[in-house]
Design a protein around this motif. Structure first.
Motif, PDB file in Angstrom:
ATOM      1  N   LYS A 288       0.119   3.872  -4.495  1.00 29.18           N
ATOM      2  CA  LYS A 288       1.052   4.812  -3.875  1.00 29.18           C
ATOM      3  C   LYS A 288       1.161   4.572  -2.367  1.00 29.18           C
ATOM      4  CE  LYS A 288       0.484   8.471  -7.316  1.00 29.18           C
ATOM      5  NZ  LYS A 288      -0.122   9.800  -7.620  1.00 29.18           N
ATOM      6  N   LEU A 289       0.052   4.229  -1.721  1.00 28.12           N
ATOM      7  CA  LEU A 289       0.085   3.970  -0.282  1.00 28.12           C
ATOM      8  C   LEU A 289       0.916   2.724   0.034  1.00 28.12           C
ATOM      9  CD1 LEU A 289      -3.587   4.859   0.698  1.00 28.12           C
ATOM     10  CD2 LEU A 289      -1.516   6.062   1.400  1.00 28.12           C
ATOM     11  N   HIS A 290       0.888   1.747  -0.844  1.00 31.24           N
ATOM     12  CA  HIS A 290       1.756   0.581  -0.671  1.00 31.24           C
ATOM     13  C   HIS A 290       3.216   0.967  -0.891  1.00 31.24           C
ATOM     14  CE1 HIS A 290      -0.904  -2.965  -0.205  1.00 31.24           C
ATOM     15  NE2 HIS A 290      -1.805  -2.204  -0.807  1.00 31.24           N
ATOM     16  N   GLU A 291       3.466   1.767  -1.896  1.00 33.41           N
ATOM     17  CA  GLU A 291       4.843   2.142  -2.234  1.00 33.41           C
ATOM     18  C   GLU A 291       5.491   2.986  -1.143  1.00 33.41           C
ATOM     19  OE1 GLU A 291       4.357   2.173  -7.133  1.00 33.41           O
ATOM     20  OE2 GLU A 291       4.306   4.052  -5.999  1.00 33.41           O
ATOM     21  N   THR A 292       4.695   3.790  -0.441  1.00 31.00           N
ATOM     22  CA  THR A 292       5.240   4.638   0.626  1.00 31.00           C
ATOM     23  C   THR A 292       5.342   3.902   1.963  1.00 31.00           C
ATOM     24  OG1 THR A 292       3.041   5.507   1.139  1.00 31.00           O
ATOM     25  CG2 THR A 292       4.374   6.747  -0.449  1.00 31.00           C
ATOM     26  N   GLY A 293       4.885   2.649   2.008  1.00 34.80           N
ATOM     27  CA  GLY A 293       4.990   1.869   3.231  1.00 34.80           C
ATOM     28  C   GLY A 293       3.815   1.998   4.170  1.00 34.80           C
ATOM     29  N   GLU A 294       2.779   2.715   3.760  1.00 37.93           N
ATOM     30  CA  GLU A 294       1.575   2.827   4.596  1.00 37.93           C
ATOM     31  C   GLU A 294       0.935   1.458   4.794  1.00 37.93           C
ATOM     32  OE1 GLU A 294      -0.638   4.281   7.102  1.00 37.93           O
ATOM     33  OE2 GLU A 294       0.145   5.959   5.939  1.00 37.93           O
ATOM     34  N   TYR A 295       1.031   0.649   3.742  1.00 39.77           N
ATOM     35  CA  TYR A 295       0.533  -0.733   3.813  1.00 39.77           C
ATOM     36  C   TYR A 295       1.636  -1.670   3.326  1.00 39.77           C
ATOM     37  CZ  TYR A 295      -3.972   1.471   4.425  1.00 39.77           C
ATOM     38  OH  TYR A 295      -4.977   2.235   4.910  1.00 39.77           O
ATOM     39  N   PRO A 296       1.694  -2.891   3.857  1.00 38.67           N
ATOM     40  CA  PRO A 296       2.714  -3.844   3.410  1.00 38.67           C
ATOM     41  C   PRO A 296       2.444  -4.282   1.975  1.00 38.67           C
ATOM     42  CG  PRO A 296       1.136  -4.933   4.864  1.00 38.67           C
ATOM     43  CD  PRO A 296       0.822  -3.457   4.902  1.00 38.67           C
ATOM     44  N   GLU A 297       3.431  -4.953   1.404  1.00 38.92           N
ATOM     45  CA  GLU A 297       3.298  -5.400   0.011  1.00 38.92           C
ATOM     46  C   GLU A 297       2.041  -6.236  -0.175  1.00 38.92           C
ATOM     47  OE1 GLU A 297       5.849  -8.005  -3.264  1.00 38.92           O
ATOM     48  OE2 GLU A 297       6.862  -7.155  -1.487  1.00 38.92           O
ATOM     49  N   ASN A 298       1.757  -7.072   0.806  1.00 41.78           N
ATOM     50  CA  ASN A 298       0.529  -7.863   0.794  1.00 41.78           C
ATOM     51  C   ASN A 298      -0.134  -7.703   2.155  1.00 41.78           C
ATOM     52  OD1 ASN A 298      -1.353 -10.148   1.030  1.00 41.78           O
ATOM     53  ND2 ASN A 298      -0.437 -10.841  -0.891  1.00 41.78           N
ATOM     54  N   LEU A 299      -1.397  -7.290   2.161  1.00 45.19           N
ATOM     55  CA  LEU A 299      -2.073  -6.991   3.431  1.00 45.19           C
ATOM     56  C   LEU A 299      -2.087  -8.166   4.390  1.00 45.19           C
ATOM     57  CD1 LEU A 299      -5.290  -4.914   2.567  1.00 45.19           C
ATOM     58  CD2 LEU A 299      -3.128  -4.093   3.506  1.00 45.19           C
ATOM     59  N   TRP A 300      -2.257  -9.368   3.886  1.00 47.55           N
ATOM     60  CA  TRP A 300      -2.587 -10.478   4.764  1.00 47.55           C
ATOM     61  C   TRP A 300      -1.502 -11.546   4.859  1.00 47.55           C
ATOM     62  CZ3 TRP A 300      -6.156  -8.387   7.361  1.00 47.55           C
ATOM     63  CH2 TRP A 300      -7.109  -7.581   6.763  1.00 47.55           C
ATOM     64  N   MET A 301      -0.329 -11.297   4.330  1.00 48.85           N
ATOM     65  CA  MET A 301       0.747 -12.274   4.441  1.00 48.85           C
ATOM     66  C   MET A 301       1.399 -12.217   5.824  1.00 48.85           C
ATOM     67  SD  MET A 301       0.847 -14.022   1.677  1.00 48.85           S
ATOM     68  CE  MET A 301       2.471 -14.754   1.612  1.00 48.85           C
TER      69      MET A 301
END
Length: 301
Positions: A288-301
């Motif tokens: 959910k945190l990825h989906e809301t934009g809190e974190y990018p789709e991939n942390l390290w890209m």
């Protein structure tokens, strides 16, 4: 000397209740460990280095997991904790198998840190707000006699799958820690939060701040920890289950009048894996945190 704060990660625990090596288990959409989110949040909060406390048997796994992803983004160091670390030969007990605890783990990093630093567990998700508020404190407010702890309201840090241990805090009107009691068997019962550890039944009121082991220290604390460690060893040499905990260090410094601890209100989001059954909850929360934009789709890209 590095003028940015350092993140010290306690990753040597055995994860006995979880039933596996949760420090290097994947929970994020791309198999990210909880630790990776902490490092990501520390980088964006201005931390300059991360030091990981690990056991020798997981050292290579930890390096293989972390180094390729964060290379060039933050300085990384690894420190080993063993039953013999910082234990003079006269106090080594060959019958002991239990680790010495969180304050001993911090002491193991004594020679790797020369700046203000935060301490976290590798298997707890603390949220970006916590890193922001503690990073700011370590950059601007920390003193040799003034440390900090990020407080989390008790109702936000329980598990639906069993009891948990939490450091329940008492604070004064200045939001400073007065003392902390480790309560080892806390769960919600009939709408109340109840601790049944230590042979007593005790209700913990909602809103009570607890420690999730997210501390901020001036590096001068290493001298205090060493002093207390030197007292702990002879007093506990024959006690094979004794542990040297960070809350004990904090309580001692407060009682001695040598230091104060601010309780910072950065604890907005927390989740962790105490039991195997907690894993799906953590996976869903991170998704959910990825989906809301809190974190990018991939942390390290």
């Amino acid at each position: 000397m590095n003028n940015k704060p350092t993140l010290l990660v306690l990753a040597a625990g055995m994860g006995s209740r979880y039933g596996g090596n949760k420090q290097i288990d994947g929970f994020g959409p791309n198999g990210e460990t909880i630790l990776e989110y902490s490092i990501y949040d520390a980088i964006r909060a201005g931390f300059g280095k991360v030091v990981l406390i690990v056991r020798e048997e997981i050292l290579q796994d930890a390096k293989d997991l972390i180094l390729p992803k964060v290379e060039g983004k933050i300085e990384v160091d690894f420190v080993l904790q063993s039953i013999k670390s910082f234990v003079p030969e006269a106090y080594q007990n060959p019958a002991r198998v239990k680790p010495y605890g969180t304050a001993h783990a911090v002491l193991c990093a004594k020679d790797a840190i020369a700046e203000p630093f935060a301490v976290i567990n590798a298997d707890d998700f603390y949220g970006k707000e916590a890193f922001e508020v503690l990073g700011k404190f370590l950059s601007n407010g920390v003193q040799p006699n003034l440390h900090a702890m990020v407080g989390y309201a008790i109702e936000h840090v329980l598990s639906a799958n069993g009891t948990v241990s939490r450091g329940v805090c008492d604070m004064n009107e200045a939001n400073q820690l007065v003392g902390m009691v480790e309560r080892t068997s806390i769960a919600r019962e009939n709408g109340k939060i109840i601790s049944k550890g230590e042979g007593e039944v005790f209700e913990v009121k909602e809103g009570t701040p607890v420690s999730m082991n997210f501390w901020g220290f001036h590096h001068a604390v290493f001298g205090d920890i060493q002093r207390m460690w030197d007292e702990f060893l002879p007093a506990n040499q024959e006690n094979l289950k004794s542990e040297f905990y960070i809350p004990s260090v904090a309580n001692n410094l407060i009682q001695e009048g040598k230091a104060a601890f601010e309780i910072l209100e950065g604890g907005k989001t927390w989740f962790g894996v105490t039991y195997t059954e907690d894993k799906p909850v953590v996976i869903d929360s991170l998704k959910k945190l990825h989906e809301t934009g809190e974190y990018p789709e991939n942390l390290w890209m």
